[in-house]
Design an enzyme around this catalytic site. Structure first.
Site, PDB file in Angstrom:
ATOM      1  N   ARG A   1       0.818  -1.219   0.000  1.00  0.00           N
ATOM      2  CA  ARG A   1       0.000   0.000   0.000  1.00  0.00           C
ATOM      3  C   ARG A   1       0.853   1.271   0.000  1.00  0.00           C
ATOM      4  O   ARG A   1       0.328   2.366  -0.247  1.00  0.00           O
ATOM      5  CB  ARG A   1      -0.949   0.007   1.205  1.00  0.00           C
ATOM      6  CG  ARG A   1      -0.284   0.317   2.531  1.00  0.00           C
ATOM      7  CD  ARG A   1      -1.144  -0.012   3.737  1.00  0.00           C
ATOM      8  NE  ARG A   1      -2.294   0.827   3.891  1.00  0.00           N
ATOM      9  CZ  ARG A   1      -2.348   1.936   4.641  1.00  0.00           C
ATOM     10  NH1 ARG A   1      -1.269   2.372   5.254  1.00  0.00           N
ATOM     11  NH2 ARG A   1      -3.473   2.604   4.760  1.00  0.00           N
TER      12      ARG A   1
ATOM     13  N   ASP B   1      12.160   5.691   5.922  1.00  0.00           N
ATOM     14  CA  ASP B   1      12.387   4.387   5.286  1.00  0.00           C
ATOM     15  C   ASP B   1      13.631   4.416   4.406  1.00  0.00           C
ATOM     16  O   ASP B   1      14.372   3.431   4.306  1.00  0.00           O
ATOM     17  CB  ASP B   1      11.205   4.007   4.386  1.00  0.00           C
ATOM     18  CG  ASP B   1       9.905   3.831   5.142  1.00  0.00           C
ATOM     19  OD1 ASP B   1       9.264   2.784   4.971  1.00  0.00           O
ATOM     20  OD2 ASP B   1       9.514   4.737   5.898  1.00  0.00           O
TER      21      ASP B   1
ATOM     22  N   ASN C   1       6.941  13.573   4.864  1.00  0.00           N
ATOM     23  CA  ASN C   1       6.687  12.208   5.316  1.00  0.00           C
ATOM     24  C   ASN C   1       6.770  11.251   4.127  1.00  0.00           C
ATOM     25  O   ASN C   1       7.414  10.202   4.180  1.00  0.00           O
ATOM     26  CB  ASN C   1       5.314  12.183   5.971  1.00  0.00           C
ATOM     27  CG  ASN C   1       4.906  10.856   6.576  1.00  0.00           C
ATOM     28  OD1 ASN C   1       4.200  10.814   7.570  1.00  0.00           O
ATOM     29  ND2 ASN C   1       5.305   9.729   5.997  1.00  0.00           N
TER      30      ASN C   1
ATOM     31  N   ARG D   1       3.643  17.427   7.249  1.00  0.00           N
ATOM     32  CA  ARG D   1       4.541  16.872   8.267  1.00  0.00           C
ATOM     33  C   ARG D   1       5.775  16.250   7.611  1.00  0.00           C
ATOM     34  O   ARG D   1       5.804  15.994   6.409  1.00  0.00           O
ATOM     35  CB  ARG D   1       3.824  15.817   9.106  1.00  0.00           C
ATOM     36  CG  ARG D   1       3.341  14.605   8.319  1.00  0.00           C
ATOM     37  CD  ARG D   1       2.564  13.643   9.217  1.00  0.00           C
ATOM     38  NE  ARG D   1       2.223  12.390   8.584  1.00  0.00           N
ATOM     39  CZ  ARG D   1       1.038  12.092   8.073  1.00  0.00           C
ATOM     40  NH1 ARG D   1       0.054  12.987   8.111  1.00  0.00           N
ATOM     41  NH2 ARG D   1       0.803  10.909   7.524  1.00  0.00           N
TER      42      ARG D   1
ATOM     43  N   GLN E   1       9.229  13.378   8.741  1.00  0.00           N
ATOM     44  CA  GLN E   1       9.490  12.137   9.463  1.00  0.00           C
ATOM     45  C   GLN E   1      10.873  12.266  10.099  1.00  0.00           C
ATOM     46  O   GLN E   1      11.575  13.247   9.848  1.00  0.00           O
ATOM     47  CB  GLN E   1       9.423  10.922   8.516  1.00  0.00           C
ATOM     48  CG  GLN E   1       8.052  10.266   8.441  1.00  0.00           C
ATOM     49  CD  GLN E   1       8.096   8.918   7.713  1.00  0.00           C
ATOM     50  OE1 GLN E   1       8.915   8.689   6.838  1.00  0.00           O
ATOM     51  NE2 GLN E   1       7.189   8.026   8.082  1.00  0.00           N
TER      52      GLN E   1
ATOM     53  N   GLU F   1      -5.275  10.322   4.318  1.00  0.00           N
ATOM     54  CA  GLU F   1      -5.038   8.914   4.008  1.00  0.00           C
ATOM     55  C   GLU F   1      -5.686   7.971   5.006  1.00  0.00           C
ATOM     56  O   GLU F   1      -5.795   6.765   4.750  1.00  0.00           O
ATOM     57  CB  GLU F   1      -3.529   8.641   3.911  1.00  0.00           C
ATOM     58  CG  GLU F   1      -2.788   8.605   5.237  1.00  0.00           C
ATOM     59  CD  GLU F   1      -2.389   9.956   5.781  1.00  0.00           C
ATOM     60  OE1 GLU F   1      -1.531   9.991   6.695  1.00  0.00           O
ATOM     61  OE2 GLU F   1      -2.922  10.986   5.309  1.00  0.00           O
TER      62      GLU F   1
ATOM     63  N   ASP G   1       3.711   5.363  14.345  1.00  0.00           N
ATOM     64  CA  ASP G   1       2.260   5.542  14.363  1.00  0.00           C
ATOM     65  C   ASP G   1       1.566   4.175  14.271  1.00  0.00           C
ATOM     66  O   ASP G   1       1.472   3.622  13.204  1.00  0.00           O
ATOM     67  CB  ASP G   1       1.802   6.452  13.229  1.00  0.00           C
ATOM     68  CG  ASP G   1       2.461   6.156  11.876  1.00  0.00           C
ATOM     69  OD1 ASP G   1       3.526   5.506  11.836  1.00  0.00           O
ATOM     70  OD2 ASP G   1       1.899   6.589  10.862  1.00  0.00           O
TER      71      ASP G   1
ATOM     72  N   GLU H   1       7.026  -5.992   6.444  1.00  0.00           N
ATOM     73  CA  GLU H   1       7.275  -4.678   7.042  1.00  0.00           C
ATOM     74  C   GLU H   1       7.746  -4.789   8.488  1.00  0.00           C
ATOM     75  O   GLU H   1       8.588  -4.012   8.938  1.00  0.00           O
ATOM     76  CB  GLU H   1       5.969  -3.862   6.971  1.00  0.00           C
ATOM     77  CG  GLU H   1       6.060  -2.481   7.579  1.00  0.00           C
ATOM     78  CD  GLU H   1       4.686  -1.827   7.731  1.00  0.00           C
ATOM     79  OE1 GLU H   1       4.611  -0.597   7.670  1.00  0.00           O
ATOM     80  OE2 GLU H   1       3.697  -2.570   7.933  1.00  0.00           O
TER      81      GLU H   1
ATOM     82  N   GLU I   1      -3.437   0.122  11.940  1.00  0.00           N
ATOM     83  CA  GLU I   1      -4.545   0.575  11.098  1.00  0.00           C
ATOM     84  C   GLU I   1      -4.741  -0.258   9.831  1.00  0.00           C
ATOM     85  O   GLU I   1      -5.748  -0.111   9.161  1.00  0.00           O
ATOM     86  CB  GLU I   1      -4.295   2.016  10.635  1.00  0.00           C
ATOM     87  CG  GLU I   1      -4.208   3.040  11.720  1.00  0.00           C
ATOM     88  CD  GLU I   1      -3.998   4.442  11.154  1.00  0.00           C
ATOM     89  OE1 GLU I   1      -4.346   5.388  11.838  1.00  0.00           O
ATOM     90  OE2 GLU I   1      -3.479   4.561  10.034  1.00  0.00           O
TER      91      GLU I   1
END
Length: 1228
Positions: free
Chosen positions: A827, A835, A871, A880, A882, A949, A983, A1182, A1197
């Site tokens: 996704r 990352d 981000n 924002r 990161q 999102e 998050d 992940e 989420e």
């Protein structure tokens, strides 16, 4: 309101030739589009109808084909006698034969745009005001366009005119360059140091002047019949004054002389007699048109409906309408003989009216002075003398005809329409009788000219008149005192008028005038700020009765710049959407100029001693509360100190603090009603607003099972936004807002492109199936084969942004990037900031140095474009960042490649990154137990709404929060937590069982400040490597201060860990560290060990190692994120690749053999589990479940994701570091 009487000498031209005067011929395309416009109104109805849209479209093919198809459409008669077409047939025609309005413009990246220019607004020290100013500055990028090649190739298909240079459009329905708007745009561009862009605007206007004989109202075929207030010379003068570019001035001079001739000859020139019989040549507005304006044809026809005469009467009225549009004040009672009559037939703006203020005095007087100045500096002495004399003659005319000494104002002068002679009236009485003595802001505009504001006595008289006029209101200067419903009347205030009057006052020799100027400017800035915070946009005009309200009235809704374009197929944008997002150049420029040093006495917005305030004492409210509590509150309700020194305004917020906690806040004062919740907010785009609606409908229609809200904001549009919205809005709905599954799926298939289609697969140029020297320490054949499979995944994850995104950015939430990207996977269809560090660590192990550099180039592009590294590369991530690891990426690449040029090029971006994280809302100053002060940083997103999102999730999470301000606060905490990368986790919650207690902005995170220490150390290192000793010393010093702060604030010697630091809600100035550290176990507590200054301390390492071993975080297959099983993904039992790597690398680089052994043990466990998961599922995951070998993680989420960029990178980095002996067991 008084009506002017008319008892003076007639003009030198008669009435009859008004009808017979020259009329610019219409084009065949315009004639056709006017028919289309009329049919559209009859077919689609008035709701949301914008007549201009249908003249701004372009043809897909030749005119004859479009006309033939249009003429063949089935027609039906309406009761009013008009003819309509079936909606389906009309929309089909529009889709097949027309390109949307605005499609003939393409986005353009200005070469001189810098996210924060050197020397930008040096006197603006308040961080929130500065942040806002930088956001306003950033709007130039959005508004700059270039005419597409298609316009030049097929001009007969477009009403847009070709221009040689990039241009700056107002926005929304105004999809072309405009004349007088451009002056204030240029004033803002001067502040933004964008001199080349400013020169391009002037070049385009001169091109129009040379091509058509005058500067057009705007760059459309239907504007060739008129001009706008002549400010070209003022633009050239401003640019010359800033740049000293003599060649530019010399090149422009002939055009300015030509412009002067246009306005002082032919129908524009009028000769009048004053009371003493002296003759003066003055100018008026006079459009070369006597038909309905094509862009407002349906409106003008309706306005003229009651004029029974279809000949000269209507022609006369239409000329008056077009001439009023030439004035820029379209429309106002200023031009009407009967103010209570809504029909424009009583306008007196064209052949019957002379202009003193924003027209004659301002523009012609300034034009002559500017020509004289520019001729003088370029050595054209004859021209200079001629225009200097002309300016003196005009000054005398202005004094004689327009000035009223009794009133202390300059009034517009009405010409007779009855042929009476000046001999019929007595001296002086005639002049006064012909002046329109009603209150208009234009009555004070002549003070803008040096010839007037240099007269101190005159400035004092005009200032007193302005103060008593009733025009100076709560938020600025009203345009008039008549509330007629026209947009250039009460209660609207417009940026050009504020600027001209304020600048005239401030440049005068009168102290009273300067004080009034400053007061008006501050009110105007405050209201713009409040409107921007409320709506996320700069607006075309404001309601000056109340701070924080935008204006209205007129023949269109409040205007918005729309990145999606201002209209679409079939029907233009919904007016509610159009009215909510407004980013207009003169508004942006007008706000900017009030910040200019040297203009408005260099207003200083600063929080006194801001760097010395203990934010432990201030609590979580932050500086946003102070600004918001001050802005838009009547001065009488505030207790604060203003110091005046050299006319600088200093708001001493520190002294304001005691009153802020008890001052009553009116519910009507919306911008301050939420106190500290009103921090900075990045505007949402119309496309995102629409896609969030689609997302909500998708959930209601399809249900929550396997529902991913991010999918619906990652899609792109097949057609323009307006048309897509209309189709979506027309879907039949049930009571709960859902639609049938079949209807929704049909809409998605027909109008949306799949998420991820904006990226195309990319073959990295530096990928080799088995690179030379790949993982030399890996001796085990099975592990090596698996490592090569992981290595090969880089090809699967490499993408390039498609050309469609660059060509039509308004259809995509994906942001264009200059270089190929590596995405995480699943996704996550876009590049992500933090990352990327671990992706790069893997790429370096894979010897893919060019791909690694491309990633850094993209991140620097985002930093330069938005002021921070986003981000991720989606428009919904602009609010924002990161965790700041850009410097670590550059450092690692430099260490591998020794590329000094790469390091040198990246260094300015790293310094900019440091500034972002150590200023504004991110910066917090605390006192430790010994009263020493330390500057540290926190996460703080510029957002207070549901994340697009995850909007459906965030709304559900906030469902039990009833107070709207508390909801804003909660949404900001959610977005700020997303900025942390963690998050979500109980790490950020005051109550670990209540998600709504997220308090991320009240926490100083130990890992964030560790990353910032790394940033400072990296900058110092890279500066030394590139021989920049000054920067090296500066950041070495900064790193030393942060090391001390980390030791003092985060370190807990008793526990042997570094703990996050929670800020107080209270007001005590001293902190008790034991009460403010979060001593729960999190993997982040050991992140500082990553830094050399900590892992090189053997005693410290031993203490941390002991604490780590006993923490409970080391589990069967790696390091747990926390020990709380909350169901959140950044909690137990999940383990994440970044945390494994940072902690392991810190242990491995220490001087402790025990620490190194533990590091290798954890790395082996992590590799084993990843290998089993890969074999079981065929994918890299992940996150992992560290309780059991071979299990991937869950929670949070969304469902578990595969791919996966940073997991791949960490596995390869671990294998490179530790290798894998032939005899080491593989698997669980």
């Amino acid at each position: 309101m008084e009506e002017p009487t008319h008892k003076h000498s007639p003009p030198s031209t008669g009435d009859n030739d008004v009808v017979d005067a020259t009329v610019v011929p219409t084009t065949p395309l315009l004639a056709f589009l006017e028919r289309l416009q009329e049919t559209a109104l009859q077919t689609l109805g008035k709701k949301g109808f914008d007549a201009k849209y249908y003249i701004d479209v372009s043809l897909k093919s030749d005119l004859s084909s479009a006309q033939k198809a249009f003429d063949e459409l089935p027609k039906r008669s309406r009761p009013n006698g008009s003819v309509a077409v079936p909606v389906e047939d009309f929309e089909k025609f529009v889709t097949e034969y027309l390109e949307p309005a605005g499609s003939d413009l393409v986005a353009h990246e200005p070469v001189d745009f810098v996210a924060e220019p050197d020397g930008f607004l040096p006197k603006v020290e308040n961080p929130e005001v500065r942040a806002w100013a930088l956001e306003v500055h950033s709007l130039w990028k959005i508004l700059i366009r270039k005419v597409s090649d298609g316009v030049g190739e097929h001009p007969e298909r477009h009403t847009l005119l070709p221009l040689p240079e990039p241009m700056l459009i107002p926005g929304s329905r105004f999809l072309e360059v405009y004349y007088w708007d451009s002056y204030w745009a240029i004033r803002g561009l001067m502040v933004s140091k964008m001199y080349e862009t400013a020169k391009s605007i002037v070049t385009n206007l001169i091109y129009l002047l040379d091509t058509y004989g005058h500067v057009l109202n705007g760059a459309r075929a239907y504007y060739t019949n008129r001009s706008e207030p002549p400010l070209l010379s003022a633009m050239v003068s401003e640019i010359y004054n800033r740049t000293g570019d003599l060649e530019f001035a010399r090149k422009s001079l002939p055009a300015l002389i030509k412009e002067h001739k246009f306005w002082t000859t032919g129908k524009h020139i009028v000769t009048v007699h004053d009371a003493q019989g002296a003759k003066y040549s003055l100018s008026r507005y006079f459009a070369m048109w006597n038909k309905p304006r094509p862009e407002s044809g349906t409106i003008d026809k309706k306005a003229a409906a009651k004029i029974s005469d279809n000949g000269p009467g209507k022609q006369l009225f239409y000329r008056e309408v077009a001439s009023t549009a030439e004035s820029g004040w379209d429309f106002s009672t200023r031009w009407m003989r009967l103010y209570n009559t809504v029909h424009h037939i009583h306008f007196a703006c064209g052949f019957e009216y002379l202009f003193a203020q924003a027209n004659d005095v301002l523009d012609f007087g300034q034009l002559e002075l500017d020509i004289a100045l520019l001729a003088n500096v370029t050595g054209e002495e004859t021209v200079a003398k001629s225009f200097s004399e002309a300016s003196q003659i005009r000054k005398k005319a202005i004094e004689s005809v327009f000035w009223n000494a009794e009133k202390g104002q300059w009034f517009d002068y009405w010409l007779n329409d009855d042929g009476s002679s000046s001999k019929e009236c007595q001296p002086h009485i005639c002049q006064i009788a012909n002046q329109n003595q009603n209150a208009f802001a234009s009555n004070y505009a002549p003070l803008w000219i040096d010839l007037f504001h240099s007269d101190t006595a005159l400035a004092e008289q005009v200032t007193a008149s302005l103060e008593s006029s009733g025009l100076v209101l709560a938020a600025g200067i009203a345009t008039s005192l008549t509330n007629s419903g026209q947009q250039w009347d009460f209660p609207n205030g417009w940026p050009p008028l504020q600027h001209q009057i304020v600048e005239g006052l401030v440049r005068s020799g009168s102290e009273k005038a300067k004080e009034l100027a400053e007061e008006i400017a501050v009110r105007w800035i405050n209201s713009n700020y409040a409107v921007y915070k409320k709506t996320g946009a700069m607006h075309e005009k404001l309601d000056v009765r109340a701070c924080g309200e935008f204006g209205g009235g007129g023949e269109y809704v409040s205007q918005a710049h729309k990145e999606e374009g201002s209209g679409g197929l079939g029907r233009p944008t919904d007016p509610a959407v159009r009215g909510s997002l407004v980013r207009l150049p003169w508004r942006s420029g007008g706000a900017m100029t009030f910040f200019m040093p040297g203009l408005l006495m260099e207003f200083d917005y600063r929080i006194a001693a801001a760097d010395e305030v203990s934010l432990v004492a201030l609590g979580p409210i932050g500086p946003g509360l102070f600004l918001c509590s001050l802005f838009c509150r009547p001065a009488s309700t505030l207790i604060f100190t203003i110091t005046m020194a050299n006319h600088h305004l200093h708001f001493l917020f520190l002294l304001l603090l005691p009153s802020l906690f008890w001052l009553p806040i009116s519910a009507a004062e919306s911008s301050s009603s939420c106190g500290g919740h009103q921090g900075p907010v990045v505007p949402i785009t119309p496309l995102l607003s629409f896609l969030v609606r689609v997302q909500e409908t998708a959930l209601q229609t399809l249900g929550g099972r396997n529902f991913d809200p991010k999918f619906y904001v990652d899609v792109s549009l097949r057609f323009n936004l307006s048309h897509t919205q209309k189709v979506f809005d027309d879907l039949p709905r049930r009571r709960d807002g859902s639609v049938s599954v079949q209807e929704f799926q049909r809409f998605v298939a027909g109008y949306l492109e799949s998420a991820g289609n904006g990226l195309v697969l990319h073959q990295p140029v530096d990928f080799v199936a088995e690179p030379e020297g790949f993982l030399p320490k890996v001796k085990n054949a099975k592990v090596r084969a698996w490592a090569l499979e992981v290595h090969s995944l880089w090809r699967n994850l490499s993408r390039k942004v498609s050309d469609e995104v660059r060509e039509s950015p308004d259809l995509h939430t994906l942001l264009p990037l200059p270089e190929p990207v590596v995405i995480p996977g699943s996704r996550f269809r876009e590049v992500y900031y933090w990352d990327s560090y671990w992706v790069i660590r893997g790429l370096l192990a894979s010897k893919m140095y060019d791909t690694a550099k491309s990633i850094v180039t993209n991140l620097i592009y985002l930093l330069d474009t938005y002021g921070h590294v986003l981000n991720g590369a989606r428009s919904y991530y602009t609010n924002r960042s990161q965790p700041p690891l850009l410097s670590a990426m550059v450092y690692e690449i430099y260490n591998r490649t020794g590329d000094v040029k790469f390091a040198r090029k990246a260094l300015p971006a790293l310094i900019k990154e440091h500034e972002f994280w150590t200023s504004g809302e991110h910066k917090i100053t605390v006192q430790d137990g010994q009263a020493a002060k330390h500057s540290l940083s926190r996460y703080y997103a510029k957002w207070n709404k549901p994340r697009p999102e995850s909007a459906t999730i965030d709304r559900d999470s906030a469902a039990n929060i009833s107070d709207s301000c508390e909801k804003q606060d909660f949404y900001r905490e959610v977005a700020s937590t997303a900025e942390s990368g963690w998050d979500f986790s109980t790490r950020w919650m005051r109550n670990t069982s209540d998600f709504t207690t997220l308090s991320t902005t009240s926490i100083l995170p130990v890992d964030l400040n560790t990353y910032l220490l790394k940033l400072e150390l990296d900058i110092a290192f890279l500066a030394k490597a590139t021989a920049n000793r000054t920067v090296a010393r500066r950041f070495t010093k900064a790193s030393e201060a942060r090391i001390q702060a980390i030791k003092s604030v985060f370190w807990n010697a008793k526990k042997g860990q570094w703990f996050d630091y929670w800020l107080n809600h209270g007001s005590a100035h001293k902190t008790q560290k034991g009460n403010h550290q979060n001593q729960n176990a999190f993997a982040s507590n050991f992140v500082p060990l990553w830094i050399d200054q900590f892992h090189s301390d053997k005693v410290l390492v031993e203490r941390v190692l002991k604490s780590f071993k006993s923490s409970g975080l080391i589990r069967a297959t790696g390091i747990a994120t926390s020990l709380t099983n909350s169901g959140q993904q950044w909690d137990f039992p999940n383990g994440w690749a970044p945390l494994q790597h940072v902690v392991v690398e810190g242990l491995a680089r220490s001087g402790s053999s025990k620490a190194k052994a533990l590091a290798e043990e954890i790395a082996v466990r992590w590799i084993n589990s990843n290998y089993i998961v890969y074999n079981n599922t065929g994918a890299m995951h992940e996150k992992l479940d560290v309780e059991a070998c071979g299990e991937f993680g869950g929670g949070g989420e969304y469902v578990p994701q595969t791919g996966f960029g940073w997991t791949n990178g960490v596995v390869l980095a671990f294998l490179e570091e530790f290798g894998w002996p032939q005899d080491r067991k593989l698997g669980c």
